[in-house]
Design a protein around this motif. Structure first.
Motif, PDB file in Angstrom:
ATOM      1  N   PHE A   8       9.776  -1.648   2.112  1.00 46.76           N
ATOM      2  CA  PHE A   8       9.984  -2.503   3.414  1.00 46.76           C
ATOM      3  C   PHE A   8      11.316  -2.402   4.043  1.00 46.76           C
ATOM      4  CE2 PHE A   8      11.065  -6.471   5.425  1.00 46.76           C
ATOM      5  CZ  PHE A   8       9.771  -6.618   6.094  1.00 46.76           C
ATOM      6  N   GLY A   9      12.536  -2.116   3.182  1.00 45.41           N
ATOM      7  CA  GLY A   9      13.599  -2.120   3.862  1.00 45.41           C
ATOM      8  C   GLY A   9      13.885  -0.759   4.617  1.00 45.41           C
ATOM      9  N   ILE A  10      13.531   0.591   3.691  1.00 47.47           N
ATOM     10  CA  ILE A  10      13.734   1.713   4.298  1.00 47.47           C
ATOM     11  C   ILE A  10      12.724   1.886   5.515  1.00 47.47           C
ATOM     12  CG2 ILE A  10      13.426   4.265   3.894  1.00 47.47           C
ATOM     13  CD1 ILE A  10      14.255   3.786   0.991  1.00 47.47           C
ATOM     14  N   GLY A  11      11.772   1.438   5.398  1.00 47.72           N
ATOM     15  CA  GLY A  11      10.839   0.986   6.575  1.00 47.72           C
ATOM     16  C   GLY A  11      10.969   0.494   7.680  1.00 47.72           C
ATOM     17  N   ALA A  12      12.332  -0.192   7.666  1.00 48.72           N
ATOM     18  CA  ALA A  12      12.560  -1.064   8.689  1.00 48.72           C
ATOM     19  C   ALA A  12      11.929  -2.342   9.160  1.00 48.72           C
ATOM     20  CB  ALA A  12      13.275  -0.334   9.925  1.00 48.72           C
TER      21      ALA A  12
ATOM     22  N   ALA B 235       0.550  -1.057  -0.022  1.00 50.78           N
ATOM     23  CA  ALA B 235       0.036  -0.095   0.082  1.00 50.78           C
ATOM     24  C   ALA B 235       0.830   1.223   0.142  1.00 50.78           C
ATOM     25  CB  ALA B 235      -0.837   0.005   1.259  1.00 50.78           C
ATOM     26  N   THR B 236       2.073   1.099   0.777  1.00 50.39           N
ATOM     27  CA  THR B 236       2.822   2.230   0.912  1.00 50.39           C
ATOM     28  C   THR B 236       3.528   2.572  -0.525  1.00 50.39           C
ATOM     29  OG1 THR B 236       3.288   2.050   2.956  1.00 50.39           O
ATOM     30  CG2 THR B 236       4.942   3.275   2.140  1.00 50.39           C
ATOM     31  N   THR B 237       4.023   1.624  -1.041  1.00 52.60           N
ATOM     32  CA  THR B 237       4.403   1.605  -2.478  1.00 52.60           C
ATOM     33  C   THR B 237       3.659   2.202  -3.601  1.00 52.60           C
ATOM     34  OG1 THR B 237       6.181  -0.145  -2.083  1.00 52.60           O
ATOM     35  CG2 THR B 237       5.640   0.572  -4.355  1.00 52.60           C
ATOM     36  N   ASN B 238       2.503   1.792  -3.480  1.00 53.41           N
ATOM     37  CA  ASN B 238       1.242   2.352  -4.628  1.00 53.41           C
ATOM     38  C   ASN B 238       1.083   3.797  -4.099  1.00 53.41           C
ATOM     39  OD1 ASN B 238       1.254   0.002  -6.017  1.00 53.41           O
ATOM     40  ND2 ASN B 238      -0.492  -0.923  -4.830  1.00 53.41           N
ATOM     41  N   LEU B 239       1.106   4.125  -2.837  1.00 54.37           N
ATOM     42  CA  LEU B 239       0.668   5.664  -2.701  1.00 54.37           C
ATOM     43  C   LEU B 239       1.687   6.418  -2.965  1.00 54.37           C
ATOM     44  CD1 LEU B 239      -0.846   5.275   1.030  1.00 54.37           C
ATOM     45  CD2 LEU B 239      -2.018   6.061  -1.095  1.00 54.37           C
TER      46      LEU B 239
ATOM     47  N   MET C 278       9.283   4.202  -6.366  1.00 49.71           N
ATOM     48  CA  MET C 278       9.527   3.244  -5.028  1.00 49.71           C
ATOM     49  C   MET C 278       9.226   1.889  -5.621  1.00 49.71           C
ATOM     50  SD  MET C 278      10.366   2.818  -2.024  1.00 49.71           S
ATOM     51  CE  MET C 278      10.644   4.704  -1.766  1.00 49.71           C
ATOM     52  N   THR C 279      10.111   1.116  -5.155  1.00 47.93           N
ATOM     53  CA  THR C 279       9.589  -0.426  -5.202  1.00 47.93           C
ATOM     54  C   THR C 279       9.172  -1.158  -3.828  1.00 47.93           C
ATOM     55  OG1 THR C 279      11.897  -1.249  -4.787  1.00 47.93           O
ATOM     56  CG2 THR C 279      11.508  -0.712  -6.936  1.00 47.93           C
ATOM     57  N   GLU C 280       8.642  -2.370  -3.766  1.00 45.36           N
ATOM     58  CA  GLU C 280       8.276  -2.592  -2.383  1.00 45.36           C
ATOM     59  C   GLU C 280       9.347  -3.096  -1.730  1.00 45.36           C
ATOM     60  OE1 GLU C 280       5.173  -6.151  -0.463  1.00 45.36           O
ATOM     61  OE2 GLU C 280       5.877  -6.360  -2.667  1.00 45.36           O
TER      62      GLU C 280
ATOM     63  N   MET D 112      17.424   9.048  -1.595  1.00 41.39           N
ATOM     64  CA  MET D 112      17.208   7.656  -1.493  1.00 41.39           C
ATOM     65  C   MET D 112      18.373   6.832  -0.551  1.00 41.39           C
ATOM     66  SD  MET D 112      14.526   5.690  -2.176  1.00 41.39           S
ATOM     67  CE  MET D 112      13.741   6.662  -3.519  1.00 41.39           C
ATOM     68  N   GLU D 113      19.823   7.475  -1.134  1.00 39.90           N
ATOM     69  CA  GLU D 113      20.772   6.666  -0.538  1.00 39.90           C
ATOM     70  C   GLU D 113      20.690   7.079   0.984  1.00 39.90           C
ATOM     71  OE1 GLU D 113      24.505   7.692  -2.366  1.00 39.90           O
ATOM     72  OE2 GLU D 113      23.915   7.453  -4.505  1.00 39.90           O
ATOM     73  N   GLU D 114      20.518   8.252   1.494  1.00 36.98           N
ATOM     74  CA  GLU D 114      20.470   8.282   2.887  1.00 36.98           C
ATOM     75  C   GLU D 114      19.336   7.470   3.561  1.00 36.98           C
ATOM     76  OE1 GLU D 114      22.059   9.619   6.597  1.00 36.98           O
ATOM     77  OE2 GLU D 114      22.827   9.809   4.430  1.00 36.98           O
ATOM     78  N   ALA D 115      18.165   7.559   3.032  1.00 35.17           N
ATOM     79  CA  ALA D 115      17.054   6.833   3.455  1.00 35.17           C
ATOM     80  C   ALA D 115      17.276   5.372   3.717  1.00 35.17           C
ATOM     81  CB  ALA D 115      15.762   7.102   2.611  1.00 35.17           C
ATOM     82  N   ILE D 116      18.256   4.644   2.729  1.00 34.33           N
ATOM     83  CA  ILE D 116      18.355   3.495   2.742  1.00 34.33           C
ATOM     84  C   ILE D 116      19.130   3.162   3.694  1.00 34.33           C
ATOM     85  CG2 ILE D 116      19.786   1.330   1.441  1.00 34.33           C
ATOM     86  CD1 ILE D 116      18.628   2.542  -1.082  1.00 34.33           C
ATOM     87  N   LYS D 117      20.237   3.981   4.070  1.00 29.00           N
ATOM     88  CA  LYS D 117      21.175   3.903   4.969  1.00 29.00           C
ATOM     89  C   LYS D 117      20.688   3.858   6.354  1.00 29.00           C
ATOM     90  CE  LYS D 117      25.174   5.889   2.447  1.00 29.00           C
ATOM     91  NZ  LYS D 117      25.942   7.109   2.452  1.00 29.00           N
ATOM     92  N   LYS D 118      19.742   4.669   6.559  1.00 27.58           N
ATOM     93  CA  LYS D 118      18.929   4.793   7.802  1.00 27.58           C
ATOM     94  C   LYS D 118      18.072   3.679   8.014  1.00 27.58           C
ATOM     95  CE  LYS D 118      18.374   9.994   8.021  1.00 27.58           C
ATOM     96  NZ  LYS D 118      17.374  11.108   8.037  1.00 27.58           N
ATOM     97  N   GLY D 119      17.478   3.331   6.926  1.00 28.55           N
ATOM     98  CA  GLY D 119      16.709   2.115   7.239  1.00 28.55           C
ATOM     99  C   GLY D 119      17.363   0.827   7.762  1.00 28.55           C
ATOM    100  N   ILE D 120      18.634   0.628   7.127  1.00 27.55           N
ATOM    101  CA  ILE D 120      19.325  -0.611   7.468  1.00 27.55           C
ATOM    102  C   ILE D 120      19.949  -0.353   8.990  1.00 27.55           C
ATOM    103  CG2 ILE D 120      21.656  -1.554   7.126  1.00 27.55           C
ATOM    104  CD1 ILE D 120      21.420  -1.002   4.065  1.00 27.55           C
TER     105      ILE D 120
END
Length: 336
Positions: free
Chosen positions: A36-40, A18-22, A30-32, A187-195
């Protein structure tokens, strides 16, 4: 009444889907797996004293709503999230007003009352995410359900029942929607934060009902089922673990596969090829979860050939717990 030009895509899991579609509706590529990963979203919990359908609660992901919130905050996207308690009239009015303004709305719901769902999927589970993208003159809601193909409709009275379903966790009419998307997204910073956040969430809980410790808690408890429970209770308890793993959204193994796909995408975006190895290891752990579910199902069905014991199931869980903790501890050392 306006009908929003909402592009539906089927996904593996309801909240990340739902988040991806929004986000895609607002032009975010965005991909699912990234959502999921950025959203931890990867997690585990086993809470014996909270009963869901009469059996201890087990979950393989973070608490409903946290994937969306974490992702929005990491990308600095403005959003609104509301709950209405037992005030069903207020909850309906808020949803209708947003749809009439042309705003697609994500919401929590109870699957049992979603009449468009296949009969086999309609059981008591009150944390299913979907998106409403409009309503017809007679009040019928137009629904994009990320776990199903195509678009669907639901009568207003059934939508109300689903949004205000009783039983833990109660959705209480929760809805959420995006209000503003920045022109530039890091997106790069968001990925790092998510991990980093997922590592912390999974490894840091000090009590044995959350995070990695909860896997070992369940492993110890499952070994005692034959002695502390009746045969029927033991089968029900194990059956619910499988249901939460394989039938609710993506399931335990599926969440691990989804996170593995995230690490694969993160390796490309960040230019960190070492993350591909972690992706492969997470995929192997997902396979272990699937093997556990298969073995547990054989106990529930009392299959005589190649029947595993409750001790065997316990050993499988302990190994999964050790492997997941080792992966996250080593992932923590990667220079992001």
């Amino acid at each position: 009444m306006p009908v929003i030009d909402f592009k539906h895509q089927m996904h593996a899991h309801c909240e990340s889907g739902a988040t991806t579609n929004l986000l895609r509706h607002y032009g975010v590529p965005m991909t699912e797996p990234l959502a999921f990963g950025i959203g931890a979203g990867l997690f585990f919990s086993h809470i014996p004293f909270i009963k869901v359908n009469g059996v201890p609660g087990t979950s393989y992901r973070s608490y409903p709503g946290t994937i969306f919130k974490t992702l929005m905050k990491s990308l600095h996207i403005d959003y609104t999230m509301q709950q209405f308690g037992s005030n069903e009239a207020k909850g309906k009015a808020a949803l209708d007003q947003l749809l009439d303004q042309g705003i697609p709305v994500g919401m929590l719901s109870g699957i049992f009352y979603l009449t468009y769902m296949p009969e086999a999927y309609r059981f008591q589970f009150n944390a299913h995410n979907l998106v409403a993208y409009g309503r017809k003159e007679d009040g019928t809601y137009l629904i994009s359900d990320p776990t199903l193909e195509g678009l669907h409709e639901i009568a207003p009275e059934d939508m109300q029942k689903a949004r205000f379903a009783k039983g833990f966790p109660e959705p209480k009419g929760k809805l959420y929607y995006i209000t503003d998307v920045p022109k530039q997204l890091d997106m790069e910073e968001a990925i790092k934060k998510g991990i980093k956040k997922n590592i912390w969430l999974y490894t840091s809980p000090p009590i044995g009902i959350f995070g990695n410790k909860a896997i070992h808690t369940l492993a110890r408890r499952i070994k005692t089922y034959p002695d502390k429970l009746t045969d029927r209770q033991a089968v029900l308890y194990v059956g619910n673990i499988i249901r939460m793993q394989e039938e609710i959204g993506t399931g335990g193994g599926g969440f691990r596969f989804l996170y593995a796909a995230f690490l694969q995408e993160a390796a490309e975006i960040l230019g960190k090829p070492e993350l591909k190895e972690f992706s492969q290891r997470m995929t192997a752990i997902g396979d272990q979860w699937r093997n556990f579910a298969y073995s547990a199902a054989r106990i529930c069905k009392a299959r005589k050939s190649d029947l595993v014991s409750y001790n065997d199931l316990s050993d499988m869980l302990h190994k999964i717990g050790h492997d997941e903790l080792r992966l996250f501890n080593e992932l923590k050392k990667v220079n992001l």
